[in-house]
Design an enzyme around this catalytic site. Structure first.
Site, PDB file in Angstrom:
ATOM      1  N   ARG A 169       0.746  -1.186   0.014  1.00  0.00           N
ATOM      2  CA  ARG A 169       0.049   0.141   0.149  1.00  0.00           C
ATOM      3  C   ARG A 169       0.924   1.293  -0.119  1.00  0.00           C
ATOM      4  O   ARG A 169       0.502   2.302   0.563  1.00  0.00           O
ATOM      5  CB  ARG A 169      -0.956  -0.014   1.260  1.00  0.00           C
ATOM      6  N   SER A 218     -11.165   0.430   3.142  1.00  0.00           N
ATOM      7  CA  SER A 218     -10.280   0.267   4.080  1.00  0.00           C
ATOM      8  C   SER A 218      -9.685   1.298   4.790  1.00  0.00           C
ATOM      9  O   SER A 218      -9.188   2.018   4.171  1.00  0.00           O
ATOM     10  CB  SER A 218      -9.157  -1.010   3.809  1.00  0.00           C
ATOM     11  N   GLU A 288      -4.944   4.210   5.777  1.00  0.00           N
ATOM     12  CA  GLU A 288      -4.703   3.965   4.285  1.00  0.00           C
ATOM     13  C   GLU A 288      -5.458   4.964   3.408  1.00  0.00           C
ATOM     14  O   GLU A 288      -5.143   5.281   2.321  1.00  0.00           O
ATOM     15  CB  GLU A 288      -5.499   2.486   3.961  1.00  0.00           C
TER      16      GLU A 288
END
Length: 307
Positions: A169, A218, A288
């Site tokens: 990520r 998320s 995130e």
């Protein structure tokens, strides 16, 4: 408006002034942009970047699926890649403004396997590149051949995956570079089998995530060796609310706008979850969701968290 119109370079695309970004992001919360610029194509964007005043900040926004715009709004120019950045060509040269789902569907129809996982990622290819997005066992690093990006002066760079520093990520692409396209690798496959795989992904998402709610996907990345949702649940945060924001009962790594939430409600709730998880487990959750813009009124009793 007149001041901005006088300061900004002439372009073939379109400027809009004092734009309510809450209508753009999936959370349906947040402030306004001074200016939104929709470039006509890559050359138009490169011209804008080269000719803009040096003191005018630029922020890129895609579909708004993994984004929180703070209540104080975004200073300067917000760039949105729309028409001219959505093509998906036969050699899998994909515009950064193309929707991940549309790329997956196009590849399905062309019998190209290996990219079905994109159907499980809300957003655009540009955003997926920026954060090395992934789902269901694959991530962008697995399928990327090369990417193209314009730097802050409008100069084009061709980036191999190794040069992008892709990890979980994360990418090392400079914040002021704008990713404009990518070449993706697939393999020949059976369209019917690919379609079945995409349907399995859709069923799994429907069963496990609040995909029909106003959410940003998320909220936190998974700490190494742990799952963020399990840590949040262990800390007693499932269903926790602040103002109009709430931790999803269905999947507690999702914050939802349950009705009338401000960006400060959402970010403040996220920071409270981070505090409780660290207090309970000693682990620090990392956002995130990308957060941009100026703070409005910060909820009492919280800190501002990460920049």
């Amino acid at each position: 408006m007149a001041d901005w119109d006088d300061r900004l370079p002439r372009v073939r695309g379109r400027y809009a002034f004092d734009v309510d970004l809450s209508r753009t992001v999936w959370f349906r919360a947040g402030g306004r942009a001074d200016v939104v610029f929709r470039p006509a194509d890559i050359d138009d964007l490169a011209h804008f970047l080269a000719a803009r005043p040096a003191d005018v900040p630029v922020t890129v926004v895609g579909l708004g699926s993994n984004l929180l715009v703070r209540d104080g709004g975004v200073e300067g120019v917000v760039v949105r890649l729309r028409q001219g950045f959505r093509d998906v060509r036969v050699r899998w040269d994909v515009g950064a403004g193309a929707l991940d789902m549309n790329v997956a569907r196009y590849c399905r129809d062309q019998g190209v396997d290996g990219l079905a996982f994109l159907s499980g990622i809300p957003g655009t290819i540009g955003g997926a590149l920026r954060m090395n997005a992934g789902a269901y066992g694959y991530e962008m690093a697995d399928v990327l051949v090369e990417a193209r990006a314009l730097d802050g002066d409008g100069t084009m760079h061709v980036l191999a995956p190794d040069a992008m520093g892709l990890s979980y990520r994360h990418s090392d692409v400079p914040d002021d570079w704008i990713l404009v396209s990518a070449v993706l690798a697939g393999r020949r496959g059976d369209p019917a089998a690919i379609a079945r795989h995409m349907e399995e992904i859709n069923i799994a998402r429907e069963a496990s995530q609040p995909i029909r709610a106003r959410t940003g996907g998320s909220t936190f990345t998974n700490p190494e060796g742990n799952k963020a949702w399990e840590l949040i649940d262990e800390a007693g945060c499932r269903g926790l609310a602040r103002g109009g924001a709430q931790i999803s009962e269905q999947h507690c790594n999702f914050i939802v706008n349950a009705g009338g939430a401000t960006a400060s409600d959402i970010e403040g709730l996220g920071e409270e979850v981070r505090r409780r998880v660290e207090q309970k487990t000693g682990l620090s959750l990392r956002w995130e969701i990308r957060r941009i813009g100026r703070h409005g009124c910060w909820p009492e009793g919280t800190g501002e968290g990460e920049a």
